[in-house]
Design a protein around this motif. Structure first.
Motif: not given
Length: 128
Positions: A39-44, A47-49, A69-71, A107-109
């Motif tokens: 979930v945090m990777l998707l949020v990241l 954020e990058m987009l 930082f959180a991710h 999504v791989m996780s």
């Protein structure tokens, strides 16, 4: 007449039960961290987009600046749980690499977690 003999059911040893309990705890921790990391990777990714593609202003960046930082810290905790599960299950080095990469590729996780859970659960249940 032939008698039907009951088949022998293997009785797990105390060591096998102890291993199964340890592996079960490692699997639970891994599942939680795989979902949190995913979930945090998707949020990241969002954020990058927003930051690099959309080019949002500084007022928005202040609200989302904490995400990388959180991710990063969540990923470190994820790595610890991956190492715990990997060592408990005594899997190959290739499996470790795939588990580590699952926290980096969006999504791989979720996909890897589902497969790992099924395989680990089968092995843990067999030990009990």
């Amino acid at each position: 007449m032939s008698e039907t003999r009951p088949t022998a059911v293997p009785v797990p040893t105390p060591a096998a039960r102890a291993w199964a309990d340890k592996a079960d705890g490692s699997l639970r921790r891994y599942r939680v961290m795989a979902w949190v990391t995913g979930v945090m990777l998707l949020v990241l990714t969002v954020e990058m987009l927003l930051k690099y593609v959309v080019g949002v202003g500084d007022d928005v960046l202040r609200w989302i600046g904490w995400v990388p930082f959180a991710h990063g810290w969540i990923y470190v905790v994820y790595l610890v749980t991956v190492l715990g599960l990997w060592s408990a299950m005594r899997w190959s080095f290739g499996r470790l690499v795939s588990l580590v990469l699952a926290g980096v590729v969006p999504v791989m996780s979720f996909v890897v977690e589902r497969r790992v859970h099924a395989q680990a659960r089968e092995r843990i249940d067999a030990a009990r």
